[in-house]
Design a protein around this motif. Sequence first.
Motif, PDB file in Angstrom:
ATOM      1  N   LEU A 281      21.737  46.162  41.087  1.00 36.14           N
ATOM      2  CA  LEU A 281      21.922  44.225  40.905  1.00 36.14           C
ATOM      3  C   LEU A 281      24.094  44.792  41.907  1.00 36.14           C
ATOM      4  CD1 LEU A 281      22.456  44.192  37.180  1.00 36.14           C
ATOM      5  CD2 LEU A 281      19.846  43.891  39.105  1.00 36.14           C
ATOM      6  N   PRO A 282      23.960  43.227  42.049  1.00 36.91           N
ATOM      7  CA  PRO A 282      25.139  42.627  42.950  1.00 36.91           C
ATOM      8  C   PRO A 282      26.634  43.383  41.551  1.00 36.91           C
ATOM      9  CG  PRO A 282      24.148  41.164  43.023  1.00 36.91           C
ATOM     10  CD  PRO A 282      23.078  41.635  42.394  1.00 36.91           C
ATOM     11  N   VAL A 283      27.403  43.305  41.755  1.00 40.63           N
ATOM     12  CA  VAL A 283      28.863  43.704  41.935  1.00 40.63           C
ATOM     13  C   VAL A 283      28.676  42.929  40.348  1.00 40.63           C
ATOM     14  CG1 VAL A 283      30.306  42.696  42.758  1.00 40.63           C
ATOM     15  CG2 VAL A 283      30.863  45.163  41.685  1.00 40.63           C
ATOM     16  N   GLU A 284      29.053  41.029  41.043  1.00 32.81           N
ATOM     17  CA  GLU A 284      28.811  40.537  40.067  1.00 32.81           C
ATOM     18  C   GLU A 284      28.127  40.028  38.433  1.00 32.81           C
ATOM     19  OE1 GLU A 284      27.704  38.213  43.597  1.00 32.81           O
ATOM     20  OE2 GLU A 284      28.781  40.281  43.170  1.00 32.81           O
ATOM     21  N   THR A 285      27.252  40.100  38.453  1.00 33.37           N
ATOM     22  CA  THR A 285      25.626  40.275  37.920  1.00 33.37           C
ATOM     23  C   THR A 285      26.559  42.198  37.102  1.00 33.37           C
ATOM     24  OG1 THR A 285      23.883  38.949  39.445  1.00 33.37           O
ATOM     25  CG2 THR A 285      23.331  40.678  37.372  1.00 33.37           C
ATOM     26  N   GLN A 286      26.430  43.059  37.647  1.00 32.38           N
ATOM     27  CA  GLN A 286      26.764  44.219  37.073  1.00 32.38           C
ATOM     28  C   GLN A 286      28.172  43.551  35.641  1.00 32.38           C
ATOM     29  OE1 GLN A 286      27.327  47.874  38.791  1.00 32.38           O
ATOM     30  NE2 GLN A 286      25.949  47.307  40.454  1.00 32.38           N
TER      31      GLN A 286
ATOM     32  N   LYS B 219      47.133  38.312  40.127  1.00 27.51           N
ATOM     33  CA  LYS B 219      47.670  37.425  42.029  1.00 27.51           C
ATOM     34  C   LYS B 219      47.466  35.775  41.028  1.00 27.51           C
ATOM     35  CE  LYS B 219      46.780  39.952  45.000  1.00 27.51           C
ATOM     36  NZ  LYS B 219      46.053  40.120  45.019  1.00 27.51           N
ATOM     37  N   ILE B 220      48.539  34.875  41.034  1.00 19.95           N
ATOM     38  CA  ILE B 220      49.152  34.548  41.037  1.00 19.95           C
ATOM     39  C   ILE B 220      47.945  32.712  41.295  1.00 19.95           C
ATOM     40  CG2 ILE B 220      50.499  31.873  41.466  1.00 19.95           C
ATOM     41  CD1 ILE B 220      53.198  33.872  41.036  1.00 19.95           C
ATOM     42  N   ARG B 221      47.333  33.031  42.951  1.00 19.16           N
ATOM     43  CA  ARG B 221      46.252  31.805  42.714  1.00 19.16           C
ATOM     44  C   ARG B 221      45.199  31.958  41.324  1.00 19.16           C
ATOM     45  NH1 ARG B 221      45.519  33.821  46.753  1.00 19.16           N
ATOM     46  NH2 ARG B 221      43.509  34.887  46.114  1.00 19.16           N
ATOM     47  N   GLU B 222      45.088  33.101  41.334  1.00 23.81           N
ATOM     48  CA  GLU B 222      44.130  33.868  39.820  1.00 23.81           C
ATOM     49  C   GLU B 222      44.537  32.870  38.642  1.00 23.81           C
ATOM     50  OE1 GLU B 222      42.388  37.115  42.820  1.00 23.81           O
ATOM     51  OE2 GLU B 222      42.918  37.725  40.654  1.00 23.81           O
ATOM     52  N   VAL B 223      45.689  33.045  38.913  1.00 21.95           N
ATOM     53  CA  VAL B 223      45.759  32.596  37.345  1.00 21.95           C
ATOM     54  C   VAL B 223      46.392  31.593  36.827  1.00 21.95           C
ATOM     55  CG1 VAL B 223      48.585  32.959  35.402  1.00 21.95           C
ATOM     56  CG2 VAL B 223      48.055  35.067  36.498  1.00 21.95           C
TER      57      VAL B 223
ATOM     58  N   ILE C 156      34.420  35.782  42.039  1.00 25.68           N
ATOM     59  CA  ILE C 156      35.740  35.092  41.358  1.00 25.68           C
ATOM     60  C   ILE C 156      35.331  33.919  41.261  1.00 25.68           C
ATOM     61  CG2 ILE C 156      38.323  34.795  41.073  1.00 25.68           C
ATOM     62  CD1 ILE C 156      38.700  37.108  43.628  1.00 25.68           C
ATOM     63  N   GLU C 157      34.605  33.150  41.553  1.00 24.94           N
ATOM     64  CA  GLU C 157      34.760  31.686  41.220  1.00 24.94           C
ATOM     65  C   GLU C 157      33.306  31.825  40.216  1.00 24.94           C
ATOM     66  OE1 GLU C 157      33.504  29.429  44.353  1.00 24.94           O
ATOM     67  OE2 GLU C 157      35.446  29.122  45.378  1.00 24.94           O
ATOM     68  N   MET C 158      32.367  32.572  40.482  1.00 29.15           N
ATOM     69  CA  MET C 158      31.412  33.035  39.844  1.00 29.15           C
ATOM     70  C   MET C 158      31.992  33.440  37.805  1.00 29.15           C
ATOM     71  SD  MET C 158      27.934  35.102  40.103  1.00 29.15           S
ATOM     72  CE  MET C 158      27.890  34.313  40.853  1.00 29.15           C
ATOM     73  N   LEU C 159      32.480  34.182  37.676  1.00 27.28           N
ATOM     74  CA  LEU C 159      33.214  34.749  36.793  1.00 27.28           C
ATOM     75  C   LEU C 159      34.165  34.174  35.609  1.00 27.28           C
ATOM     76  CD1 LEU C 159      34.994  36.861  34.629  1.00 27.28           C
ATOM     77  CD2 LEU C 159      36.616  36.674  36.726  1.00 27.28           C
ATOM     78  N   PHE C 160      35.058  33.104  36.383  1.00 26.66           N
ATOM     79  CA  PHE C 160      35.452  32.032  36.323  1.00 26.66           C
ATOM     80  C   PHE C 160      34.963  31.140  35.532  1.00 26.66           C
ATOM     81  CE2 PHE C 160      39.891  32.678  38.521  1.00 26.66           C
ATOM     82  CZ  PHE C 160      40.565  34.049  38.456  1.00 26.66           C
TER      83      PHE C 160
ATOM     84  N   THR D  50      39.120  40.778  39.007  1.00 30.34           N
ATOM     85  CA  THR D  50      38.897  40.524  40.096  1.00 30.34           C
ATOM     86  C   THR D  50      38.947  41.166  40.845  1.00 30.34           C
ATOM     87  OG1 THR D  50      40.816  39.263  39.887  1.00 30.34           O
ATOM     88  CG2 THR D  50      39.778  38.306  39.513  1.00 30.34           C
ATOM     89  N   ALA D  51      38.954  42.213  41.015  1.00 25.12           N
ATOM     90  CA  ALA D  51      39.070  43.928  41.762  1.00 25.12           C
ATOM     91  C   ALA D  51      37.731  43.726  42.434  1.00 25.12           C
ATOM     92  CB  ALA D  51      40.418  44.891  41.128  1.00 25.12           C
ATOM     93  N   VAL D  52      37.130  44.112  42.069  1.00 27.59           N
ATOM     94  CA  VAL D  52      35.993  44.379  42.719  1.00 27.59           C
ATOM     95  C   VAL D  52      34.874  42.911  43.406  1.00 27.59           C
ATOM     96  CG1 VAL D  52      36.462  46.521  41.472  1.00 27.59           C
ATOM     97  CG2 VAL D  52      34.287  44.677  40.827  1.00 27.59           C
ATOM     98  N   LEU D  53      35.578  41.879  43.180  1.00 25.79           N
ATOM     99  CA  LEU D  53      34.580  40.545  43.486  1.00 25.79           C
ATOM    100  C   LEU D  53      35.177  40.099  44.854  1.00 25.79           C
ATOM    101  CD1 LEU D  53      34.463  39.098  39.966  1.00 25.79           C
ATOM    102  CD2 LEU D  53      32.511  40.086  41.244  1.00 25.79           C
ATOM    103  N   SER D  54      34.236  39.786  45.444  1.00 26.66           N
ATOM    104  CA  SER D  54      33.845  38.377  46.563  1.00 26.66           C
ATOM    105  C   SER D  54      35.267  36.905  45.935  1.00 26.66           C
ATOM    106  CB  SER D  54      33.246  38.440  47.489  1.00 26.66           C
ATOM    107  OG  SER D  54      31.951  37.169  46.058  1.00 26.66           O
ATOM    108  N   PRO D  55      35.300  36.301  46.968  1.00 23.57           N
ATOM    109  CA  PRO D  55      36.206  35.184  46.551  1.00 23.57           C
ATOM    110  C   PRO D  55      34.478  34.097  45.877  1.00 23.57           C
ATOM    111  CG  PRO D  55      36.830  35.605  48.616  1.00 23.57           C
ATOM    112  CD  PRO D  55      35.907  36.902  48.647  1.00 23.57           C
ATOM    113  N   SER D  56      33.605  34.160  46.226  1.00 26.12           N
ATOM    114  CA  SER D  56      32.528  33.412  45.262  1.00 26.12           C
ATOM    115  C   SER D  56      31.768  34.398  43.893  1.00 26.12           C
ATOM    116  CB  SER D  56      31.088  33.446  45.978  1.00 26.12           C
ATOM    117  OG  SER D  56      30.438  35.164  46.688  1.00 26.12           O
TER     118      SER D  56
END
Length: 535
Positions: free
Chosen positions: A144-149, A202-206, A179-183, A171-177
């Motif tokens: 499975l992709p890491v974001e699905t895991q 990361k401030i941008r994420e916060v 991260i959007e899915m996680l959020f 977010t450490a192991v995620l691509s930008p997309s």
Amino acid sequence: MSNIQTPALTCQDVTVKYGEVTALSGVSVSFTPGLIHAVVGQNGAGKTTFARVASGLVQPTTGAVEIQGREIRTGHVNDSREAGVELVHQSFALPPSFTVAEAMEFGAPGKGGIYSRKSLLAKWNEHLRSLDVQVDISRRIRDLPVETQQGIEIARALVTDARVLILDEPTAVLSPSGIEMLFARVRRLKERGVTVILILHKIREVLGIADTVTVLRGGKLIDGPISCADISADKLAGMIVGEAARNLSQEDRDALVGARAAHGDDAANAARNGLPPVLTLKSVSTRPDSEGAPLEDVDLLLRPGEILGVAGVEGNGQKTLVRAIASLADLSAGTVTLAGQEVSGKPLAARRALGLRIIPFERNVEGLSLTSSLWENWSARELLQGPLLKIVNPAKIREFCDKALKNWSVHYHSSAQKAGSLSGGNAQKVILAREVDPDAKVIIAAQPTRGLDIGATAFVWQSLRAARDRGAAILLISSDLDELFDISDRVVVMLSGKVAGEFSAPYDIQSVGAAMTGARADMTPVMPAMTGARQ
């Protein structure tokens, strides 16, 4: 009638000590229920220790933890879970050989009894769908992709109907997309009434996800929770970085805290384009092995005096790329040329003689022998350069080692002390002292700042830039896009063992992120750059 809500989680005067090291010092903080809270700070700030105390994994030296106003026994995971707190670790705990349904059942409380495969699938399919995790639950975790895991990890944590969910560096192991899915998933949890605490740096994420932010630095509470609506990115950056920011450039400071996504181009790039490459991979493929994704038809070049960044979700061939350049992976096709010589069949020693140097992925495993002395670790440089049966003068090596370590500002007592006694930053400096020498023509820097604090990270960046300015070529592999964007002259993306695209500054994080996930159909090919023309 009072409008004051009972905090979802409170830590009161929490201190954690490991011997002489204080990981947390008198931290008192409360989190309002039903919000998304960010806890931020640099590496070593105490964020993970805080998460482990709050979730019952760590017994604090002093202090108390309350869940919804009720004090619980600290250092007892079951008590914390029964009170409604769950922690999802940065390193996933799902058994990779299990199917999704098996992994969910394996981690569920009160498991046991007799069940059929059909009932198992139905049970967990319903739970995952209720949390909007779209996955075939008969598939194996490893496929499975890491974001699905990660989505499955979160779903498993919520089996107990947790009211407080702590995500450690999610977010450490995620691509930008990713991260959007996680959020998006976190926002849906908030709508369900779950209090979410995100450990971030990361401030941008916060500012993109959190309602409040709490800042830790050096194990101490600097401020918080502060409403994210009431704080600017620049002010938050100053709180995170502190006095250490004074000697940093604005670009480095921003990159350290993720305050921006791109920066301007370097005027020296045009001059570098006219130079012949010092490292070229042409149509390189590798045989499958147990060390990572094999390479497939990889074309890559690196010119003197440039830093080429390699981006990609971890596990997409980055390690195999390094191993192929270092002659540690078997090529099934293609050629590797170093300093004008084809080295495809030559061993590592021959490649080092031509100027190849490597700062490895795992400094405490591949880079240093922690049970050996500093001078013995440093002597690997001498032993790998020259004839196999050479006369070794330990006294002379100690003398050279001491001189090198002092030049690189390593804090140590004696070159006879064990490498395992050094901090992460000083351990990395030992590797830099060994690998970044005047004869280095190509330096592979693999995750060179992972786990380092602000000062050590800035030192590594400055050292790589200085080597670049002396004419060395740097191949920088990092999972931190802000780091890559700040220091790299070009960036290539690895995806499934292939080079998926090439980018030049100013970088667009969305385009790079799309290449990391294969979502972009018009990615710039890499081979034309070999003619010297910037794409």
